[in-house]
Design an enzyme around this catalytic site. Structure first.
Site, PDB file in Angstrom:
ATOM      1  N   ARG A 123     -38.041 -10.510   8.379  1.00  0.00           N
ATOM      2  CA  ARG A 123     -38.149  -9.475   9.401  1.00  0.00           C
ATOM      3  C   ARG A 123     -39.117  -8.382   8.958  1.00  0.00           C
ATOM      4  O   ARG A 123     -39.041  -7.918   7.827  1.00  0.00           O
ATOM      5  CB  ARG A 123     -36.770  -8.855   9.667  1.00  0.00           C
ATOM      6  CG  ARG A 123     -35.769  -9.897  10.100  1.00  0.00           C
ATOM      7  CD  ARG A 123     -34.391  -9.332  10.343  1.00  0.00           C
ATOM      8  NE  ARG A 123     -33.489 -10.408  10.754  1.00  0.00           N
ATOM      9  CZ  ARG A 123     -32.231 -10.228  11.132  1.00  0.00           C
ATOM     10  NH1 ARG A 123     -31.741  -9.008  11.156  1.00  0.00           N
ATOM     11  NH2 ARG A 123     -31.493 -11.250  11.493  1.00  0.00           N
TER      12      ARG A 123
ATOM     13  N   ARG B 283     -31.539  -2.944   4.212  1.00  0.00           N
ATOM     14  CA  ARG B 283     -32.535  -3.423   5.167  1.00  0.00           C
ATOM     15  C   ARG B 283     -33.722  -3.966   4.378  1.00  0.00           C
ATOM     16  O   ARG B 283     -34.432  -3.211   3.732  1.00  0.00           O
ATOM     17  CB  ARG B 283     -32.958  -2.292   6.106  1.00  0.00           C
ATOM     18  CG  ARG B 283     -33.613  -2.764   7.393  1.00  0.00           C
ATOM     19  CD  ARG B 283     -33.843  -1.629   8.381  1.00  0.00           C
ATOM     20  NE  ARG B 283     -32.622  -1.090   8.952  1.00  0.00           N
ATOM     21  CZ  ARG B 283     -31.930  -1.694   9.935  1.00  0.00           C
ATOM     22  NH1 ARG B 283     -32.363  -2.812  10.462  1.00  0.00           N
ATOM     23  NH2 ARG B 283     -30.817  -1.150  10.390  1.00  0.00           N
TER      24      ARG B 283
ATOM     25  N   GLU C 208     -23.129  -2.290   9.266  1.00  0.00           N
ATOM     26  CA  GLU C 208     -22.980  -3.574   9.961  1.00  0.00           C
ATOM     27  C   GLU C 208     -23.128  -4.712   8.967  1.00  0.00           C
ATOM     28  O   GLU C 208     -24.088  -4.767   8.204  1.00  0.00           O
ATOM     29  CB  GLU C 208     -24.056  -3.679  11.040  1.00  0.00           C
ATOM     30  CG  GLU C 208     -23.930  -4.924  11.895  1.00  0.00           C
ATOM     31  CD  GLU C 208     -25.183  -5.170  12.732  1.00  0.00           C
ATOM     32  OE1 GLU C 208     -25.954  -4.207  12.965  1.00  0.00           O
ATOM     33  OE2 GLU C 208     -25.397  -6.323  13.129  1.00  0.00           O
TER      34      GLU C 208
END
Lengths: 512, 516
Positions: free
Chosen positions: B338, B353, B425
């Protein structure tokens, strides 16, 4: 619906410890000893042994590709050594079937040396002029000197610009020079490669055998068809027991290799293209094996050798921390441009696969013994799995530019009806470390002088790097499926892998 | 140098059914366009809004960069959007678009649709006229009359060509604009932004520490487990190497997750990580544009996957499954890539992340009437996994504005991360109903009613329906590592490995500081 109950058996793993390194020094030394340089633009280094790819004719040979864009990094190539060993380098280039242009390298080098002297001369003159101007002078004489200083400065600027261009071009052309070659390596093409060892014998089948593609379909293990729609040809999904087999192969390999003191790693699979170049691969051009990311200077790795080689880039290691031995797990991505024919069938040549790769950084005097250790580990692994294979000392023309020596292992693949390469172990000596800037500082001689600090430290040396496949999953699967197939269509799992796949002993045909 | 001796303990694994299912895979792609163009129950999608892989609203709310000029590029594939249903349920669709904070232009879609319908009628009218002219010419005619008819036929043909070209353009434009309409929403989903998301369940409580705690970055450095510094030189920021026990922990997490999920009848898969960009689009992600989360391959139409949902969604593309083959339940392992464009701030610290990570993803294809049950099953599996690992977490029913375009409903799990000092999350389970299957062309043929007609063949087969698709994270490795390292740290700097993972990492119970 068949329900298998799996068990993980007890298996001892040995675990390694972390080492200390220094990581300072971003500078590269330009003129150091013992050079074995490399080839970037002309000969592609293929990831695998496929000479079809290696022998790709050069598309842009001439110098126009070189001088145009300055190189983004500098290889610490020892030009003096090359000049002083011209004949040996020339013969090596010929033996390795390289397109490297030694003449051009030497000419550029001599030009550069001459220009450097000229620049130094003018600098000296300029200093002299500046000195003269410090004293009392007639106005006309002062004016003359001002004018002279100005002229000297102007020509200095021009010459320095030329020098940079010349150095850039030299870098570009010189990178094509391959590593030197171990004296025991057989000279010649693929046919000249020498067999070092042969283990086992081909299994004799009392029934008509299938190849791994057929087995993969019949046992619902591999799906090439969906992958062709979703991704393109030569991509695949693994399914059912094949997924467990891949995990088992990697888990087992890691645990075996860790026992030998290797540190396990997972690596980034996207890297800057300069790292790919520094490891001796060519990330650009029509026949590149490398996938590039759109809009960035990043590529996908074709092997974990690249990101592992990069870990200690631009650093000076403690001699006491050597050898550094890594076993790295990654996915690998290859365009396989130019690959075609029967050798590309099924899992044998694919765009993406999982691999566990060993990588060693060591002192120059130790690299030969580590090369032997690496090939021994490979042979032990494949012997444990009961494969029939041979180890080859690859001939000069079959070596990639970075390798000083390369041992390939080729295993018998009954379905394909031939031996196929399943792994490779290369000693790259200081070819990669001179590009990646990885050195160590010898601990001897002891610091005895009265002065403390840099002056007393022994000079740094480039480490040697070695890489070797521990487990390239798809080719292992070809071997395992084809060699261990049974008359009833099932496939037996070799003993050592069973504990790592919950005790499964055989892959059986599914009930429909 | 500490030498640890590891053992793999004996652990029973249940292995899922390896019965391969039977599917039909006929239907050449070109017949598809005509097939389901006007079928019922449509929940379409949004191209202007980027679908973020994670719940980061910052990325989702990216303003449209090129709204109108996009009609220039022809769509390479057609979504089977039910425009009639959209027109007939205009108010509901309008409210849904608003609730979901979508930029979809419903007015534009309906106008284009009406124009297309009118143009279709016009084209049919002219075709009829042309047939009449052709019929007339079969009889005996005056030469002047014949000439007039020839002329008339010619001009009819010409206008037909023009109109048909216009029709194709209109259809293309309609496709482009209509793809921005998000899926409809489950009636129980709370309406509003992130704050409106409802807590479905809460498990455990935050661990109380009697010593100053470290975050996973510090633990990763101290225990020599994670190397961000080298990766930033070699690859760029937000890349990392795992080292030593962290490598074993990753493998253990994936092995354990696979073996647990396989027990529930899921088929394990590994997938391609390079896919055609059309597949990415069909799954509801946007592979292009300034704020795309998707890495593209230079010089091809291929991308790197951001989640295994994409290649697994593609497996049964353009096929008709047997009803008896449903549900198809997969657990897929892949690396995910990503760009994380637009991501910044504290939430991006360390492993939270990153550009590349390992993930095991569940994916289900089922009959429409079963998708709600399957959704409950997926969230239950996730909750069971995280409970087994002893995490403190809560499950959220995500509010309308926090749903990606494909989701009809989405449950997120947020776990307590003591070092980061907040919930983060760790997984997500979405029911995409027929949003993806209408784009991927995945149908099934209901087995009832039994073929009783005298005629054999197609005519007596029941009409095909679109399957429903669901996806759910079983294990996103880096975020699990954040949880495990931060929650299981000890005062002496070591980290305890949760019981269920130990057999999968050779019996290691503890990650200890290395001897220097």
């Amino acid at each position: 619906m068949v329900l298998h109950t799996l068990r993980l058996a007890t298996v001892p793993l040995t675990f390694t410890t972390s080492r200390l390194f220094l990581k300072p020094s971003p500078t590269l030394s330009f003129f150091s000893r013992h050079v074995q340089p490399r080839k970037p633009s002309f000969l592609l280094r293929a990831f695998s042994n496929s000479s079809a790819v290696q022998d790709t004719p050069l598309t842009q040979t001439s110098s126009d590709s070189s001088a145009a864009r300055p190189p983004q990094w500098k290889a610490a190539i020892d030009f003096k050594w090359i000049r002083d060993n011209k004949e040996a380098v020339e013969i090596n280039i010929e033996n390795r079937n390289s397109n490297a242009d030694l003449e051009a390298v030497l000419e550029l080098y001599e030009n550069m040396v001459t220009l450097q002297k000229e620049v130094e001369g003018i600098r000296e003159e300029r200093n002299n002029v500046a000195k003269k101007m410090k004293g009392k002078l007639e106005p006309s004489e002062r004016e003359r000197l001002v004018e002279e200083g100005k002229n000297l400065k102007e020509s200095l600027v021009t010459l320095e610009e030329n020098l940079v261009k010349l150095q850039d071009e030299l870098q570009h052309v010189a990178r094509s020079i391959p590593n030197m070659t171990h004296p025991d390596v057989p000279v010649g093409g693929e046919d000249s490669s020498a067999i070092r060892k042969e283990v086992g014998s081909p299994r004799e089948f009392s029934f008509p055998i299938k190849d791994h593609l057929q087995l993969g379909k019949d046992l619902d293990l591999i799906d090439f068809d969906s992958a062709a729609e979703v991704s393109g040809s030569k991509f695949f999904y693994l399914k059912n027991e094949a997924v467990l087999l891949e995990m088992a192969l990697l888990n087992w390999t890691l645990s075996e290799v860790m026992k030998k003191g290797f540190t396990p790693l997972t690596t980034p699979e996207i890297v800057r293209s300069s790292i790919v170049e520094k490891c001796g691969f060519q990330p650009r051009g029509d026949n590149t094996q490398v996938y590039s990311i759109d809009g960035t200077d990043q590529c996908l790795i074709g092997t974990a050798e690249i990101p592992v080689g990069g870990i200690h880039m631009d650093s000076i290691l403690l001699e006491s921390s050597l050898p550094l031995k890594y076993i790295a797990f990654s996915h690998c991505f290859r365009t396989e441009a130019g690959a075609a024919g029967a050798a590309t069938k099924g899992l044998y040549r694919v765009h993406q696969f999982s691999k566990a790769e060993m990588f060693v950084l060591c002192r120059p005097e130790d690299s030969e013994s580590f090369h032997n250790e690496l090939i021994q580990i490979e042979e032990d692994l494949f012997t444990s799995l009961g494969l029939h294979f041979k180890t080859l000392d690859m001939a000069t023309a079959d070596l990639g530019a970075p390798a000083y020596r390369k041992f390939d292992v080729e295993a018998w693949m009954p379905g394909l009806g031939r031996f196929g390469e399943i792994s490779s172990a290369s000693n790259c000596t200081d070819y990669q470390s001179r590009r990646l800037g990885i050195r160590f500082r010898p601990s001897e001689p002891l610091q005895t002088g009265p002065k403390k600090g840099k002056a007393n430290l022994p000079p740094t040396k480039f480490v040697h790097t070695l890489n070797a496949t521990a487990c390239a999953v798809p080719r292992m699967m070809v071997c395992l499926l084809e060699n261990y197939q049974q008359e009833d269509g099932s496939v037996v799992i070799p003993e050592p892998l069973r504990p790592f796949m919950g005790g499964i002993e055989a892959i059986k045909p599914k009930l429909r």
